[in-house]
Design an enzyme around this catalytic site. Sequence first.
Site, PDB file in Angstrom:
ATOM      1  CD  GLU A   1      -2.936  -0.836  -0.081  1.00  0.00           C
ATOM      2  OE1 GLU A   1      -3.053   0.301  -0.588  1.00  0.00           O
ATOM      3  OE2 GLU A   1      -3.509  -1.829  -0.555  1.00  0.00           O
TER       4      GLU A   1
ATOM      5  CB  CYS B   1      -1.693   7.031   2.652  1.00  0.00           C
ATOM      6  SG  CYS B   1      -2.855   6.069   3.624  1.00  0.00           S
TER       7      CYS B   1
END
Length: 486
Positions: A255, A289
């Site tokens: 990720e 993020c």
Amino acid sequence: MTGRTKDGQLGSAVGELIRSVSPQRPADVIGEYPARTPEQVQAAAGQARDSQRDWWRAAAAARSAALSAAAAQLRARRDEAAALITREVGKPAGEAAGEVARSVSILEYYAQACFAELGAHYPPSAVDRGGQAGSSAQGNTGLLYTERRPHGVAGLITPWNFPLAIPLWKAAPALAAGNAVLLKPSPEAAGCAELIGDILGGCLPAGLLTVLPGGAATGAAVVAAADVVSFTGSVQVGRQVAITATGRGVPVQCEMGGQNAAIILPDADPAAAAAMVAGAAMGYAGQKCTATRRIIVVGQQHAFVAALTAAVAALAPADPAEPGTVVGPLITDSARAKVLAAVALAAADGARVLTGGSGPAGDGWFAEPALVDGLPPGHPLCQQETFGPFAVLQHADDVDSAVALANGVEFGLVSSVHGGSLGPLLGAVAGLDTGLIRVNAPTTGVDFYAPFGGEKASGLGHREQGMAALAFYASTRTITIAAGPG
Ligand code: NAD
């Protein structure tokens, strides 16, 4: 050994002493940790492999009890954990308390997931018995079923920005599925990782989970030793990790970053949307993020732009330990320098700086949240992630062009759409190409029990969280038991 403060560098030499300091008070040293050598990583992998065999042979109830005990311990130490998160990575106190609560829930959820079904049962196969294939009454006897089994040793490499939640949302499903864990935390969050090791170590069999502080060399050694690899961090490092793991033939998920867009439709409530988007872009100094990096305004919306500019300007950086603080410091001095350089570049290239852009003098790595307008979509500041309190305003004539603008980057983590009419909202949802889409909700915010992950350059491999994570940390084998003859 040489010392090092948080400086934004990726790697650390083997034998280096990692020093983790508080970003709001850099003289406050959280701790010093020797970076683990590849030999030490190999030794930990050997112990993990030994311990894992018994862990998987034990009853599911034993695994569940250990994870439940870890949840209870973390709950009992929640104030200490939240204060450490705030002190070590500068997360505002309210958000730090929320991260600890979520981490407890993650451990509780996977404690119960130990009892999840291990596979499926199918109609028995028509076994070829030399001329009797698929024949006779034997067709309905025998067994055909699948069984989920752990890979062995899970190598987990994590960033600093969710120093408790990200390591635990990897470690808990890995353990629940029956694996051992090698956790390589970020050097910037080594103190929080020590707390994880302390809590889990006290609840798990010896050697089953080892925290391995270090930089790039330690991380590379973990990727070289593990049977399954999960990484969260930058695209640059994630791609390298994926190449190495794939080369070894072990499953890997990564990720990575995002360049997340919020689309503001003409019928969005200007004040409500502005407050939500300002928080999503600048909260925790934009160091998520999932932070909103681009705000795409559909049509002329002067009231929204004015409200957004005022909402961002009101988010002055402050001590993250103070109640009510939304924006704390950047994690390193070099991270702050990158934000200030982004504002300077935007201005030099003709953008209007609507608010922010300076770094207040004094102790701590603070920067004022910055909002800029007027950059062309292909500009590097629109295309690439600036991991800090920096967002760009973009403009579109209609929903379709807003969606095309949102999709026109290499990333695909999350997007949000804000408006009042279901038709255009659903139209945007259908067109967006991110892994997470949020309607009238901020791009930030994650539900630990639902699949999480990005598309395109933001994510690679299996989804994280929920039952999706349990599946990643196991492989499925298919077992055929033929009926006996006669
Ligand atoms: P980073 O890539 O610099 O570091 C991540 C981890 O990788 C650290 O533990 C680091 O020590 C380790 N590492 C560095 N080089 C390595 C190598 N060669 N081999 C193995 N390991 C290595 O990321 P960061 O600065 O800690 O975190 C910020 C980034 O993480 C941002 O890009 C952000 O968008 C991303 N992020 C993504 C998610 C998500 O779920 N998509 C969540 C949080 C953060």
